[in-house]
Design a protein around this motif. Structure first.
Motif, PDB file in Angstrom:
ATOM      1  N   THR A  22       0.801  -1.221   0.000  1.00 35.29           N
ATOM      2  CA  THR A  22       0.000   0.000   0.000  1.00 35.29           C
ATOM      3  C   THR A  22       0.836   1.273   0.000  1.00 35.29           C
ATOM      4  O   THR A  22       0.413   2.278  -0.587  1.00 35.29           O
ATOM      5  N   ALA A  23       1.977   1.277   0.649  1.00 31.70           N
ATOM      6  CA  ALA A  23       2.817   2.482   0.643  1.00 31.70           C
ATOM      7  C   ALA A  23       3.284   2.794  -0.781  1.00 31.70           C
ATOM      8  O   ALA A  23       3.244   3.948  -1.225  1.00 31.70           O
ATOM      9  N   ARG A  24       3.732   1.768  -1.488  1.00 28.73           N
ATOM     10  CA  ARG A  24       4.134   1.937  -2.881  1.00 28.73           C
ATOM     11  C   ARG A  24       2.944   2.373  -3.734  1.00 28.73           C
ATOM     12  O   ARG A  24       3.066   3.227  -4.610  1.00 28.73           O
ATOM     13  N   ALA A  25       1.770   1.810  -3.443  1.00 26.24           N
ATOM     14  CA  ALA A  25       0.570   2.155  -4.194  1.00 26.24           C
ATOM     15  C   ALA A  25       0.211   3.627  -4.018  1.00 26.24           C
ATOM     16  O   ALA A  25      -0.132   4.315  -4.983  1.00 26.24           O
ATOM     17  N   VAL A  26       0.300   4.122  -2.789  1.00 20.35           N
ATOM     18  CA  VAL A  26      -0.011   5.532  -2.528  1.00 20.35           C
ATOM     19  C   VAL A  26       0.947   6.446  -3.284  1.00 20.35           C
ATOM     20  O   VAL A  26       0.534   7.447  -3.881  1.00 20.35           O
ATOM     21  N   ALA A  27       2.217   6.102  -3.303  1.00 16.37           N
ATOM     22  CA  ALA A  27       3.209   6.927  -4.003  1.00 16.37           C
ATOM     23  C   ALA A  27       2.899   6.983  -5.501  1.00 16.37           C
ATOM     24  O   ALA A  27       2.972   8.049  -6.127  1.00 16.37           O
ATOM     25  N   LEU A  28       2.537   5.859  -6.079  1.00 14.83           N
ATOM     26  CA  LEU A  28       2.215   5.815  -7.508  1.00 14.83           C
ATOM     27  C   LEU A  28       0.932   6.583  -7.801  1.00 14.83           C
ATOM     28  O   LEU A  28       0.858   7.349  -8.786  1.00 14.83           O
ATOM     29  N   LEU A  60      -7.017   4.670  -1.373  1.00 12.84           N
ATOM     30  CA  LEU A  60      -5.817   4.075  -0.776  1.00 12.84           C
ATOM     31  C   LEU A  60      -5.531   4.674   0.599  1.00 12.84           C
ATOM     32  O   LEU A  60      -5.171   3.951   1.535  1.00 12.84           O
ATOM     33  N   HIS A  61      -5.682   5.977   0.705  1.00 13.79           N
ATOM     34  CA  HIS A  61      -5.491   6.602   2.027  1.00 13.79           C
ATOM     35  C   HIS A  61      -6.509   6.054   3.023  1.00 13.79           C
ATOM     36  O   HIS A  61      -6.169   5.750   4.179  1.00 13.79           O
ATOM     37  N   ALA A  62      -7.747   5.910   2.576  1.00 15.33           N
ATOM     38  CA  ALA A  62      -8.791   5.387   3.461  1.00 15.33           C
ATOM     39  C   ALA A  62      -8.470   3.959   3.888  1.00 15.33           C
ATOM     40  O   ALA A  62      -8.652   3.588   5.058  1.00 15.33           O
ATOM     41  N   ALA A  63      -7.988   3.146   2.953  1.00 18.70           N
ATOM     42  CA  ALA A  63      -7.648   1.762   3.266  1.00 18.70           C
ATOM     43  C   ALA A  63      -6.515   1.679   4.283  1.00 18.70           C
ATOM     44  O   ALA A  63      -6.443   0.714   5.062  1.00 18.70           O
ATOM     45  N   ARG A  64      -5.642   2.671   4.284  1.00 13.75           N
ATOM     46  CA  ARG A  64      -4.530   2.703   5.241  1.00 13.75           C
ATOM     47  C   ARG A  64      -4.916   3.385   6.553  1.00 13.75           C
ATOM     48  O   ARG A  64      -4.076   3.557   7.431  1.00 13.75           O
ATOM     49  N   GLY A  65      -6.179   3.793   6.681  1.00 18.86           N
ATOM     50  CA  GLY A  65      -6.635   4.456   7.891  1.00 18.86           C
ATOM     51  C   GLY A  65      -6.195   5.894   7.998  1.00 18.86           C
ATOM     52  O   GLY A  65      -6.272   6.494   9.082  1.00 18.86           O
ATOM     53  N   GLU A  66      -5.770   6.469   6.880  1.00 17.78           N
ATOM     54  CA  GLU A  66      -5.288   7.860   6.856  1.00 17.78           C
ATOM     55  C   GLU A  66      -6.459   8.772   6.496  1.00 17.78           C
ATOM     56  O   GLU A  66      -6.590   9.267   5.377  1.00 17.78           O
ATOM     57  N   GLY A 106      -7.438  11.824   7.373  1.00 15.19           N
ATOM     58  CA  GLY A 106      -7.216  13.218   7.003  1.00 15.19           C
ATOM     59  C   GLY A 106      -6.837  13.368   5.542  1.00 15.19           C
ATOM     60  O   GLY A 106      -7.411  14.182   4.805  1.00 15.19           O
ATOM     61  N   GLN A 107      -5.871  12.535   5.105  1.00 11.94           N
ATOM     62  CA  GLN A 107      -5.456  12.594   3.693  1.00 11.94           C
ATOM     63  C   GLN A 107      -6.584  12.170   2.762  1.00 11.94           C
ATOM     64  O   GLN A 107      -6.750  12.735   1.677  1.00 11.94           O
ATOM     65  N   ALA A 108      -7.359  11.167   3.193  1.00  6.16           N
ATOM     66  CA  ALA A 108      -8.483  10.710   2.368  1.00  6.16           C
ATOM     67  C   ALA A 108      -9.507  11.820   2.198  1.00  6.16           C
ATOM     68  O   ALA A 108     -10.012  12.062   1.091  1.00  6.16           O
ATOM     69  N   HIS A 109      -9.821  12.527   3.295  1.00  8.65           N
ATOM     70  CA  HIS A 109     -10.803  13.616   3.214  1.00  8.65           C
ATOM     71  C   HIS A 109     -10.304  14.746   2.312  1.00  8.65           C
ATOM     72  O   HIS A 109     -11.098  15.374   1.598  1.00  8.65           O
ATOM     73  N   GLU A 110      -9.004  15.007   2.338  1.00  8.00           N
ATOM     74  CA  GLU A 110      -8.437  16.031   1.456  1.00  8.00           C
ATOM     75  C   GLU A 110      -8.671  15.684  -0.010  1.00  8.00           C
ATOM     76  O   GLU A 110      -9.028  16.546  -0.824  1.00  8.00           O
ATOM     77  N   GLN A 111      -8.474  14.432  -0.345  1.00  7.56           N
ATOM     78  CA  GLN A 111      -8.664  14.004  -1.729  1.00  7.56           C
ATOM     79  C   GLN A 111     -10.144  14.021  -2.122  1.00  7.56           C
ATOM     80  O   GLN A 111     -10.477  14.375  -3.256  1.00  7.56           O
ATOM     81  N   VAL A 112     -11.015  13.668  -1.190  1.00  9.27           N
ATOM     82  CA  VAL A 112     -12.450  13.724  -1.465  1.00  9.27           C
ATOM     83  C   VAL A 112     -12.877  15.163  -1.728  1.00  9.27           C
ATOM     84  O   VAL A 112     -13.669  15.448  -2.646  1.00  9.27           O
TER      85      VAL A 112
END
Length: 220
Positions: A154-160, A180-186, A188-194
């Motif tokens: 998942t870390a590699r996936a987020v970077a890509l 991907l951020h949501a799947a990692r429990g992140e 704040g980052q997920a909400h930013e992208q939404v």
């Protein structure tokens, strides 16, 4: 001119106008392959599958090409025949003329078909092949991100996915990053992208682009 207008209407998801314009193209130039491709695209998006498939077949009869084989592949995929779709995309690859972006696009479509079949390693290889011939290609980055996530990287996936979204901020790329951020429990980052997806949606709507399908898939 009519071909360009039909393609523009399709890019704005105004498929009824695309159908009307492409029919005029075919009437004016019945032996030109591109008109049948535009016609088939519009028919397909309007749910008229049988007529769309006939248009694609006529397109390939007139001029075998990457665009024609790719459309045949998509038709076969819609019919639930992914293996036969792969066969058509291999023909499309042969017809790409070794031009970087068309070749990369074809590799991405091959990768997506392998991914849908659960063949993750073949999918990764196809996406990496796309990046080899056209470095930084966002569609390949997005596809590879999904393949890496499916393998637990998942870390590699987020970077890509971030590379893809920053290169071309289309809703589909930003949605991948948000998921991907949501799947990692992140959260704040997920909400930013939404929130970014919402902003992109408003910009597209202002410019007459209907992105309801892509956004519906993300919201599901």
């Amino acid at each position: 001119v009519l071909s360009g207008l039909a393609a523009l209407a399709a890019s704005r998801h105004d498929f009824r106008s695309a159908l009307r314009l492409s029919r005029r193209v075919v009437a004016l130039a019945p032996d030109t392959a591109r008109g049948y491709g535009l016609l088939g695209d519009a028919l397909l998006e309007l749910g008229r599958y049988d007529a769309a498939f006939r248009a694609f077949e006529r397109m390939v009869e007139l001029k075998p090409s990457l665009g024609g084989y790719a459309r045949i592949a998509y038709a076969r995929e819609l019919l639930g025949r992914p293996r036969q779709a792969l066969e058509a995309m291999e023909l499309a690859l042969d017809a790409s003329g070794n031009l970087p972006e068309p070749t990369a696009w074809t590799f991405v479509e091959i990768g997506k078909l392998h991914f849908s079949l659960g063949e993750l390693e073949q999918a990764r290889q196809a996406f990496r092949s796309a990046l080899a011939v056209f470095p930084g290609y966002p569609f390949a980055l997005d596809g590879l991100a999904k393949a890496e996530a499916a393998r637990g990287r998942t870390a590699r996936a987020v970077a890509l996915a971030r590379q893809a979204a920053e290169a071309v901020p289309l809703p589909q790329f930003v949605a991948t990053l948000a998921d991907l951020h949501a799947a990692r429990g992140e959260r704040g980052q997920a909400h930013e992208q939404v929130a970014l997806i919402g902003a992109i949606e408003r910009v597209l709507a202002t410019n007459g682009v209907n992105s309801d399908l892509e956004l519906a898939l993300f919201r599901v």
